[in-house]
Scaffold this active site. Structure first.
Site, PDB file in Angstrom:
ATOM      1  N   CYS A 269       0.738  -0.954  -0.152  1.00  0.00           N
ATOM      2  CA  CYS A 269       0.223   0.075   0.271  1.00  0.00           C
ATOM      3  C   CYS A 269       1.387   0.853   0.034  1.00  0.00           C
ATOM      4  CB  CYS A 269      -1.351   0.064   1.324  1.00  0.00           C
ATOM      5  SG  CYS A 269      -2.521  -1.539   0.755  1.00  0.00           S
TER       6      CYS A 269
HETATM    7  N1  LIG Z   1      -2.399  -6.328   1.292  1.00  0.00           N
HETATM    8  C1  LIG Z   1      -2.837  -5.458   1.053  1.00  0.00           C
HETATM    9  O1  LIG Z   1      -2.959  -5.090   2.505  1.00  0.00           O
HETATM   10  C2  LIG Z   1      -4.416  -4.858   1.597  1.00  0.00           C
HETATM   11  C3  LIG Z   1      -5.171  -3.224   1.857  1.00  0.00           C
HETATM   12  C4  LIG Z   1      -5.746  -2.781   1.158  1.00  0.00           C
HETATM   13  C5  LIG Z   1      -5.657  -3.034  -0.358  1.00  0.00           C
HETATM   14  N2  LIG Z   1      -5.183  -3.826  -1.066  1.00  0.00           N
HETATM   15  C6  LIG Z   1      -4.967  -3.565  -2.648  1.00  0.00           C
HETATM   16  O2  LIG Z   1      -6.008  -4.850  -3.133  1.00  0.00           O
HETATM   17  C7  LIG Z   1      -5.614  -5.315  -4.208  1.00  0.00           C
HETATM   18  C8  LIG Z   1      -4.825  -6.670  -3.973  1.00  0.00           C
HETATM   19  O3  LIG Z   1      -4.020  -6.765  -2.984  1.00  0.00           O
HETATM   20  P1  LIG Z   1      -3.768  -8.399  -2.727  1.00  0.00           P
HETATM   21  O4  LIG Z   1      -2.901  -7.524  -1.185  1.00  0.00           O
HETATM   22  O5  LIG Z   1      -4.589  -9.284  -2.149  1.00  0.00           O
HETATM   23  O6  LIG Z   1      -2.448  -8.798  -3.261  1.00  0.00           O
HETATM   24  P2  LIG Z   1      -1.743 -10.473  -3.846  1.00  0.00           P
HETATM   25  O7  LIG Z   1      -1.078 -10.008  -4.911  1.00  0.00           O
HETATM   26  O8  LIG Z   1      -1.962 -10.624  -2.793  1.00  0.00           O
HETATM   27  O9  LIG Z   1      -3.563 -11.150  -4.009  1.00  0.00           O
HETATM   28  C9  LIG Z   1      -3.415 -10.860  -5.715  1.00  0.00           C
HETATM   29  C10 LIG Z   1      -3.746 -12.302  -6.581  1.00  0.00           C
HETATM   30  O10 LIG Z   1      -4.028 -11.558  -7.569  1.00  0.00           O
HETATM   31  C11 LIG Z   1      -3.949 -13.240  -8.618  1.00  0.00           C
HETATM   32  N3  LIG Z   1      -4.197 -12.477  -9.782  1.00  0.00           N
HETATM   33  C12 LIG Z   1      -3.839 -12.260 -10.609  1.00  0.00           C
HETATM   34  N4  LIG Z   1      -4.316 -12.285 -11.170  1.00  0.00           N
HETATM   35  C13 LIG Z   1      -5.540 -12.476 -11.758  1.00  0.00           C
HETATM   36  C14 LIG Z   1      -6.770 -12.722 -12.843  1.00  0.00           C
HETATM   37  N5  LIG Z   1      -6.568 -12.005 -13.555  1.00  0.00           N
HETATM   38  N6  LIG Z   1      -7.612 -13.526 -12.717  1.00  0.00           N
HETATM   39  C15 LIG Z   1      -7.387 -13.949 -11.360  1.00  0.00           C
HETATM   40  N7  LIG Z   1      -7.011 -13.149  -9.733  1.00  0.00           N
HETATM   41  C16 LIG Z   1      -5.663 -12.705 -10.553  1.00  0.00           C
HETATM   42  C17 LIG Z   1      -2.815 -12.856  -8.215  1.00  0.00           C
HETATM   43  O11 LIG Z   1      -2.446 -14.254  -8.981  1.00  0.00           O
HETATM   44  C18 LIG Z   1      -2.818 -12.924  -6.277  1.00  0.00           C
HETATM   45  O12 LIG Z   1      -2.697 -14.918  -5.362  1.00  0.00           O
HETATM   46  C19 LIG Z   1      -4.100  -4.696  -5.051  1.00  0.00           C
HETATM   47  O13 LIG Z   1      -5.250  -3.436  -5.127  1.00  0.00           O
HETATM   48  C20 LIG Z   1      -3.638  -3.930  -2.973  1.00  0.00           C
HETATM   49  O14 LIG Z   1      -3.696  -2.199  -3.729  1.00  0.00           O
HETATM   50  C21 LIG Z   1      -3.970  -4.469  -0.495  1.00  0.00           C
END
Ligand SMILES: NC(=O)c1ccc[n+]([C@@H]2O[C@H](COP(=O)([O-])OP(=O)(O)OC[C@H]3O[C@@H](n4cnc5c(N)ncnc54)[C@H](O)[C@@H]3O)[C@@H](O)[C@H]2O)c1
Length: 453
Positions: A269
């Protein structure tokens, strides 16, 4: 209420992306009665989930097995099983590529989902992104692939995620959730869905507002952390303990919010989201968003400051960094997490290794594969502590034994104010250390045992 009743009431959900955001959402949705297909294009991840193995800190293997045991959670690597969904939530990554937002994951997920959107279905984007993404990028992809119109034929909205991995007070269910839609009906549908997941939803008037809300929240933290980090770099030289000043300021009941210094910012983030905002402002309005750029500059250079402090502390002990044995406590980007993405601790480790230090690191949360090749992963024990020329506290995991470190470390650079600085430690606590070190000990040179950032 039986599962069947729940299924009839709550319907079929697809969560696209089973990562830090998507997996906890899937677990919560199963727990409240949704039938959930968790799609992740990473086949390895989908397989691990199906085998009951979680890779996300906030979801235990037990939680996962419970969800699988209901028969209402299906982790898969392809979109087919998601056909006929009532609600889809997209939680795919939104990284930076060479400093610019990389929306390719959202676009790919949009194209894949579009084929499955039916009239009356609801689609929610949850990935963090800049204002305009839902309407300008995501909606056209869904419409083109489905032949349906967002708002008129299916519901579309944006709802940012506020999950804070490792936070034991505020979780997905009890943190208020901002919701939005491209029109009234979409907002109502998005809100109705999240009302089944969280205790409070907060409606805003447009998807752009919801998108900006998330960036505002993270930019606010980023800027305030940069403020205390910059203060930490100068306060010591002014003869002031910045931590004491922060604690004192925190007693003000209004108008001040406590942020604490550290070795830099990491995770998915803070190092990324504010740049989505500054990029959008520059691209759309042709101006710089100066707060973000300044905060990036300060926070990005904190690992360099930590290395400069390591050099100073060792120098006072007549030791170069080259050949010194340095034990790092923590490699994750934050407390009680195993997430090393953009971790400033990893950056510190690499910089010290580049300078020729014998770098070892103890982090019970971080998987071995995430530890840089130049760093030796070790268990935190008496022998490692005693043999290190310097122990650097980079992450204050609850699991780290304070007393053990205080008893056996020879010198500590504490970037988190995890240990009290030396003058405040009762003399007898460090007497055995001083004895062991003998007359050549650092105290003779007037240096404390524990130094701050
Ligand atoms: N991690 C946090 O604490 C957090 C908090 C708030 C917001 N976010 C936001 O949430 C979003 C996701 O973050 P995250 O930390 O969960 O990421 P992550 O990398 O942990 O998980 C994302 C997943 O999506 C999968 N993926 C990618 N392309 C795909 C597709 N086309 N179809 C299906 N699956 C697909 C990936 O393989 C991965 O496992 C980002 O925009 C991030 O900025 C994250």
């Amino acid at each position: 209420m039986s599962d069947t009743t729940y299924m009839e009431e709550l319907g079929r959900l697809v969560v696209v992306g089973q990562g830090y955001v998507g997996l906890p959402l899937s677990m919560r949705a199963v727990a409240v009665g949704w039938r959930v297909v968790g799609v992740d294009v990473d086949e390895g991840r989908a397989k691990r989930l199906a085998a009951g193995e979680s890779y996300v800190d906030d979801v235990t293997d037990d939680d996962l097995c419970t969800a699988l045991g209901t028969g209402r959670y299906q982790p898969v690597a392809e979109y087919g099983p998601a056909a006929g969904f009532d609600v889809a939530v997209v939680t795919v990554p939104t990284p930076l590529a060479e400093g610019a937002p990389d929306l390719s994951y959202i676009a790919e997920a949009g194209r894949s989902l579009a084929r499955l959107v039916r009239p009356g279905a609801t689609v929610v984007l949850e990935s963090t992104t800049y204002p305009g993404t839902t309407e300008e990028l995501f909606a056209p992809l869904l419409e083109a692939g489905s032949g349906l119109l967002a708002g008129r034929d299916f519901r579309l909205g944006y709802s940012p995620e506020r999950i804070d991995p490792g936070n034991r007070t505020w979780n997905l269910a009890n943190t208020p959730k901002v919701v939005s839609g491209v029109d009234e009906a979409s907002l109502a549908a998005v809100r109705a869905f999240f009302d089944t997941i969280v205790t409070q939803t907060v409606a805003v008037s447009s998807t752009r507002t919801a998108e900006l809300t998330k960036l505002l929240e993270n930019t606010f933290r980023h800027v305030n952390i940069a403020l205390v980090n910059e203060l930490a770099m100068v306060a010591g030289q002014l003869g002031v303990d910045v931590w004491e000043a922060i604690e004192a300021a925190s007693t003000k009941p209004y108008g001040f919010m406590r942020f604490t210094p550290g070795p830099g910012v990491g995770g998915h983030c803070l190092p990324i989201d504010p740049s989505y905002l500054s990029w959008r402002v520059r691209r759309s309005l042709g101006r710089n968003f100066r707060f973000v750029e300044l905060a990036n500059d300060v926070n990005d250079h904190m690992p360099d400051h930590v290395v400069a402090r390591v050099t100073e502390v060792l120098n006072r002990r007549r030791r170069p960094v080259l050949g010194s044995r340095i034990l790092l406590l923590g490699l994750a980007y934050k407390k009680n997490s195993g997430d090393t993405r953009e971790s400033p601790a990893i950056r510190v480790a690499s910089l010290l290794a580049d300078l020729g230090a014998d770098v070892r690191a103890a982090d019970p949360h971080v998987e071995r594969a995430q530890v840089p090749a130049a760093v030796r992963p070790v268990a935190l024990d008496e022998a490692e502590l005693a043999a290190a020329d310097l122990v650097v506290v980079l992450v204050d995991h609850d699991q780290f034994p304070r007393d053990l470190v205080a008893r056996h470390a020879r010198a500590v650079l504490d970037t988190r104010r995890w240990l009290p600085v030396t003058p405040r430690i009762p003399a007898q606590r460090f007497a055995p250390v001083a004895e062991r070190l003998g007359p050549a000990s650092w105290e003779r040179a007037g240096s404390p045992l524990v130094e701050s950032l």
